[in-house]
Design an enzyme around this catalytic site. Structure first.
Site, PDB file in Angstrom:
ATOM      1  CG  PHE A 132     -54.728  36.246 -55.632  1.00 47.01           C
ATOM      2  CD1 PHE A 132     -54.377  36.112 -56.964  1.00 47.01           C
ATOM      3  CD2 PHE A 132     -55.009  35.100 -54.894  1.00 47.01           C
ATOM      4  CE1 PHE A 132     -54.314  34.855 -57.558  1.00 47.01           C
ATOM      5  CE2 PHE A 132     -54.943  33.847 -55.476  1.00 47.01           C
ATOM      6  CZ  PHE A 132     -54.590  33.720 -56.817  1.00 47.01           C
ATOM      7  CD  GLU A 133     -56.399  36.948 -51.057  1.00 45.76           C
ATOM      8  OE1 GLU A 133     -56.110  38.152 -50.969  1.00 45.76           O
ATOM      9  OE2 GLU A 133     -55.561  36.067 -51.344  1.00 45.76           O
ATOM     10  CB  THR A 182     -41.338  40.932 -57.705  1.00 43.77           C
ATOM     11  OG1 THR A 182     -42.594  41.173 -57.049  1.00 43.77           O
ATOM     12  CG2 THR A 182     -40.223  40.884 -56.680  1.00 43.77           C
ATOM     13  CG  HIS A 226     -46.495  42.079 -56.686  1.00 47.45           C
ATOM     14  ND1 HIS A 226     -45.446  42.976 -56.709  1.00 47.45           N
ATOM     15  CD2 HIS A 226     -47.592  42.796 -56.336  1.00 47.45           C
ATOM     16  CE1 HIS A 226     -45.895  44.179 -56.376  1.00 47.45           C
ATOM     17  NE2 HIS A 226     -47.185  44.097 -56.143  1.00 47.45           N
ATOM     18  NE  ARG A 246     -54.953  56.903 -63.036  1.00 43.28           N
ATOM     19  CZ  ARG A 246     -53.876  57.702 -63.141  1.00 43.28           C
ATOM     20  NH1 ARG A 246     -53.228  58.114 -62.064  1.00 43.28           N
ATOM     21  NH2 ARG A 246     -53.469  58.094 -64.350  1.00 43.28           N
TER      22      ARG A 246
HETATM   23  C1  DLZ Z   1     -48.664  40.006 -51.931  1.00 38.95           C
HETATM   24  C2  DLZ Z   1     -49.245  41.291 -52.437  1.00 38.95           C
HETATM   25  C3  DLZ Z   1     -48.409  42.299 -52.959  1.00 38.95           C
HETATM   26  C4  DLZ Z   1     -46.932  42.144 -53.036  1.00 38.95           C
HETATM   27  N1  DLZ Z   1     -48.918  43.456 -53.385  1.00 38.95           N
HETATM   28  C5  DLZ Z   1     -50.261  43.652 -53.340  1.00 38.95           C
HETATM   29  C6  DLZ Z   1     -50.823  44.868 -53.815  1.00 38.95           C
HETATM   30  O1  DLZ Z   1     -50.154  45.808 -54.247  1.00 38.95           O
HETATM   31  N2  DLZ Z   1     -52.178  44.984 -53.759  1.00 38.95           N
HETATM   32  C7  DLZ Z   1     -53.010  43.991 -53.276  1.00 38.95           C
HETATM   33  O2  DLZ Z   1     -54.223  44.164 -53.278  1.00 38.95           O
HETATM   34  N3  DLZ Z   1     -52.478  42.845 -52.828  1.00 38.95           N
HETATM   35  C8  DLZ Z   1     -51.142  42.645 -52.838  1.00 38.95           C
HETATM   36  N4  DLZ Z   1     -50.617  41.483 -52.373  1.00 38.95           N
HETATM   37  C9  DLZ Z   1     -51.508  40.511 -51.717  1.00 38.95           C
HETATM   38  C10 DLZ Z   1     -52.261  39.575 -52.676  1.00 38.95           C
HETATM   39  O3  DLZ Z   1     -53.348  40.234 -53.319  1.00 38.95           O
HETATM   40  C11 DLZ Z   1     -52.848  38.388 -51.855  1.00 38.95           C
HETATM   41  O4  DLZ Z   1     -53.612  38.889 -50.773  1.00 38.95           O
HETATM   42  C12 DLZ Z   1     -51.767  37.470 -51.280  1.00 38.95           C
HETATM   43  O5  DLZ Z   1     -50.911  37.034 -52.301  1.00 38.95           O
HETATM   44  C13 DLZ Z   1     -52.388  36.230 -50.582  1.00 38.95           C
HETATM   45  O6  DLZ Z   1     -53.158  35.469 -51.518  1.00 38.95           O
END
Ligand code: DLZ
Length: 158
Positions: free
Chosen positions: A66-67, A95, A97, A136
């Site tokens: 996400f970052e 979930t 997410h 992958r």
């Molecule tokens: C919270 C979260 C979850 C559940 N799964 C992943 C994932 O599979 N891969 C990933 O790169 N990041 C995950 N994150 C973290 C989010 O990308 C993010 O770092 C948090 O929600 C904080 O903003």
């Protein structure tokens, strides 16, 4: 074509422009780092194989996928890079997410592609299972880090 039908590490070197003299940025997520660091390392190796100096590859690490758009934008603004490669792995869980993160990151990176003057490469794996990610990240279907580096080298000269 599904990546199960082509090897992500296969490319024709004659079709890849040299990266000599260019800087590249890599933004990589720590989540699922057994996968993402393997993608990062293959990406770096491929850039170097194609003429990029190790010291011209700038790597920023963030907590999760996400970052990636935030740090990708900062990387592009603060450094004179020809392209930014964004590497992450979001594995489907119990979930939704994965849907939320994958769509928002894809949209944010596409926005950066449109609004900034350099390309941003989507090197994010979006597997349903951990095994699909392993396959992958150097497994039976190659390594998406190689594909991302080749894409960056090609986009950097357009
Ligand atoms: C919270 C979260 C979850 C559940 N799964 C992943 C994932 O599979 N891969 C990933 O790169 N990041 C995950 N994150 C973290 C989010 O990308 C993010 O770092 C948090 O929600 C904080 O903003």
């Amino acid at each position: 074509m599904a990546s199960s039908l082509q090897n992500l590490s296969d490319y024709n070197p004659t079709t890849v422009p040299s990266g000599r003299g260019k800087k590249f940025g890599i933004a990589v997520a720590e989540w699922n780092q057994h996968i993402t660091f393997a993608l990062r390392d293959a990406c770096i190796d491929t850039l170097i194989e194609n003429g990029v100096k190790k010291e011209d590859i700038i790597v920023y690490t963030v907590p999760g996928t996400f970052e990636l758009p935030y740090i990708a934008k900062k990387l592009a603004r603060d450094n004179h890079v020809a392209a930014v490669i964004c590497i992450g792995c979001v594995i489907k869980g119990e979930t939704t997410h994965n849907d939320v993160i994958n769509h928002s990151v894809a949209h944010a990176l596409q926005d950066l592609n449109i609004s900034m003057d350099i390309p941003f490469v989507f090197g994010v794996l979006t597997p349903n299972t951990e095994q699909q990610a392993i396959d992958r990240a150097g497994g039976q279907f190659g390594n998406k880090g190689v594909e991302a580096a080749v894409t960056a080298l090609k986009m950097a000269v357009l």
